[in-house]
Design a protein around this motif. Structure first.
Motif, short mmCIF file in Angstrom:
data_model
loop_
_atom_site.label_atom_id
_atom_site.label_comp_id
_atom_site.label_asym_id
_atom_site.label_seq_id
_atom_site.Cartn_x
_atom_site.Cartn_y
_atom_site.Cartn_z
N GLU A 102 0.83 -1.21 0.00
CA GLU A 102 0.00 0.00 0.00
C GLU A 102 0.87 1.26 0.00
O GLU A 102 0.55 2.25 -0.69
N ILE A 103 1.95 1.22 0.78
CA ILE A 103 2.86 2.38 0.81
C ILE A 103 3.49 2.59 -0.57
O ILE A 103 3.61 3.72 -1.07
N MET A 104 3.90 1.50 -1.20
CA MET A 104 4.48 1.60 -2.55
C MET A 104 3.45 2.17 -3.53
O MET A 104 3.78 3.00 -4.38
N ARG A 105 2.20 1.71 -3.39
CA ARG A 105 1.17 2.19 -4.32
C ARG A 105 0.92 3.69 -4.13
O ARG A 105 0.85 4.45 -5.11
N VAL A 106 0.84 4.12 -2.88
CA VAL A 106 0.59 5.54 -2.62
C VAL A 106 1.78 6.39 -3.04
O VAL A 106 1.62 7.51 -3.56
N SER A 107 3.00 5.86 -2.85
CA SER A 107 4.20 6.64 -3.17
C SER A 107 4.36 6.85 -4.67
O SER A 107 4.75 7.93 -5.12
N PHE A 108 4.10 5.81 -5.44
CA PHE A 108 4.41 5.87 -6.87
C PHE A 108 3.18 5.93 -7.78
O PHE A 108 3.32 6.13 -8.97
N ALA A 109 1.99 5.68 -7.22
CA ALA A 109 0.80 5.67 -8.08
C ALA A 109 -0.34 6.46 -7.44
O ALA A 109 -1.50 6.15 -7.63
N GLY A 110 0.01 7.47 -6.64
CA GLY A 110 -1.02 8.28 -5.99
C GLY A 110 -1.67 9.25 -6.95
O GLY A 110 -1.40 9.27 -8.16
N LYS A 111 -2.55 10.11 -6.40
CA LYS A 111 -3.27 11.07 -7.23
C LYS A 111 -2.32 12.09 -7.87
O LYS A 111 -2.60 12.64 -8.92
N SER A 112 -1.19 12.33 -7.20
CA SER A 112 -0.25 13.32 -7.73
C SER A 112 0.62 12.77 -8.85
O SER A 112 1.45 13.48 -9.40
N GLY A 113 0.44 11.47 -9.16
CA GLY A 113 1.22 10.88 -10.23
C GLY A 113 2.44 10.15 -9.71
O GLY A 113 2.82 10.27 -8.54
N ALA A 114 3.01 9.36 -10.62
CA ALA A 114 4.18 8.57 -10.26
C ALA A 114 5.35 9.48 -9.90
O ALA A 114 5.52 10.56 -10.45
N TRP A 115 6.15 9.03 -8.94
CA TRP A 115 7.35 9.72 -8.49
C TRP A 115 7.06 11.07 -7.84
O TRP A 115 7.99 11.85 -7.61
N TRP A 120 -0.57 12.15 1.92
CA TRP A 120 -0.19 10.75 2.11
C TRP A 120 0.96 10.34 1.20
O TRP A 120 1.71 9.42 1.52
N THR A 121 1.08 10.99 0.07
CA THR A 121 2.16 10.63 -0.85
C THR A 121 3.53 10.92 -0.23
O THR A 121 4.43 10.07 -0.25
N ALA A 122 3.67 12.12 0.33
CA ALA A 122 4.95 12.45 0.97
C ALA A 122 5.20 11.58 2.19
O ALA A 122 6.33 11.13 2.43
N ALA A 123 4.14 11.32 2.96
CA ALA A 123 4.31 10.48 4.15
C ALA A 123 4.73 9.06 3.76
O ALA A 123 5.61 8.47 4.40
N SER A 124 4.13 8.52 2.72
CA SER A 124 4.50 7.17 2.27
C SER A 124 5.93 7.14 1.75
O SER A 124 6.67 6.17 1.99
N ALA A 125 6.34 8.18 1.03
CA ALA A 125 7.71 8.23 0.53
C ALA A 125 8.71 8.27 1.69
O ALA A 125 9.76 7.62 1.65
N MET A 126 8.40 9.04 2.74
CA MET A 126 9.29 9.09 3.91
C MET A 126 9.33 7.75 4.63
O MET A 126 10.38 7.33 5.13
N ALA A 127 8.20 7.05 4.69
CA ALA A 127 8.19 5.72 5.30
C ALA A 127 9.09 4.77 4.52
O ALA A 127 9.79 3.93 5.11
N LEU A 128 9.08 4.88 3.19
CA LEU A 128 9.97 4.04 2.38
C LEU A 128 11.44 4.36 2.66
O LEU A 128 12.28 3.47 2.69
#
Length: 278
Positions: free
Chosen positions: A29-42, A243-251
């Motif tokens: 789920e973290i990977m999905r939010v980080s790379f495939a969230g509403k803001s787009g990949a990466w 959530w995108t930034a939070a997931s990226a920091m968790a990674l």
């Protein structure tokens, strides 16, 4: 009757199920939010690369984890040596004293430190009563307060890990070194300390990983000026709703943990790290 080949998979099934539910699914789920969230990949990676706040907080978190790990090892090693050198019956009493803080929650212990270090707290009252200072000093919301709280919480982890290795050592090797003419310091430095290396590495690994994810203690004792990555993740989720930034920091936290474990396993082979010091 179950065949022997089926016993091991059945025994491991609950562990594998828990691992899948509490690690694999959240990780995906973290990977999905980080790379495939509403803001787009990466989008998360781009935020990490462009955010000066993340860079500062990440470096502060690494420095805090490293310093707390080092302090716990320096304080815990002599205590573990003392406990490991006691008779088995007395050793149990000392280990019970070490375990005593675990009976109180981390939140209660952290709040206790805030009472001790506050302007009207026990530390300032003692310093004024001794004449060392004439007015209350600021201890709360400083790096000193964060270090005191985290070391107090993690020190039993260091002691218990080191004692587990030290009690498995062959004390006859140290006695042999002394009989052959080595001074107490040389016997310790060249015989005892190398034999305890697996315990030191295992304790360092545990302490560093636990320190990286600390949340309550830095939040209550450090305040906004001394945030860690865990505090920044909470800020992004509950205040910024990012959530995108939070997931990226968790990674990033997960990648740092994996890198630390890989480094320590490279320093000490797996069979020595988990198989005792013999």
């Amino acid at each position: 009757m179950l065949r022997k080949s089926m016993v091991a998979p059945l025994l491991a099934a609950p562990l594998l199920l828990l691992f899948a539910i509490f690690f694999v699914v959240p990780f995906i789920e973290i990977m999905r939010v980080s790379f495939a969230g509403k803001s787009g990949a990466w989008a998360g990676v781009s935020w990490l690369m462009s955010s000066p706040v993340f860079a500062v907080v990440f470096m502060n978190t690494l420095k805090l984890a490293l310093s707390v790990t080092l302090i716990c090892l320096v304080l815990g090693y002599p205590a573990a040596c003392f406990i490991a050198g006691q008779p088995a019956s007395r050793r149990g009493i000392y280990l019970a004293l070490v375990l005593l803080p675990f009976w109180t929650s981390v939140l209660v212990r952290t709040y206790t430190w805030s009472l001790v270090l506050g302007r009207e707290g026990l530390l300032n009252a003692s310093l004024i009563w001794l004449g060392i200072t004439s007015e209350p000093q600021r201890f709360l919301f400083t790096p000193l307060a964060v270090h005191l709280g985290m070391v107090q919480i993690l020190l039993p982890v260091a002691i218990l890990t080191l004692v587990g290795v030290m009690t498995e050592l062959d004390a006859g090797l140290v006695r042999a070194a002394r009989v052959l003419g080595a001074s107490p310091w040389r016997a310790f430095w060249h015989v005892y300390l190398p034999m305890t290396k697996p315990g030191i590495v295992a304790a360092a690994m545990l302490l560093f990983i636990l320190s990286l994810g600390f949340y309550i203690t830095p939040a209550l004792l450090g305040g906004p000026r001394h945030r860690t990555i865990a505090n920044l993740i909470d800020l992004q989720v509950h205040q910024m709703n990012d959530w995108t930034a939070a997931s990226a920091m968790a990674l990033v936290l997960l990648a740092t943990t994996i890198a630390a474990v890989a480094l320590l396993r490279w320093l000490v082979p797996e069979r020595n790290l988990y198989g005792g010091a013999r």
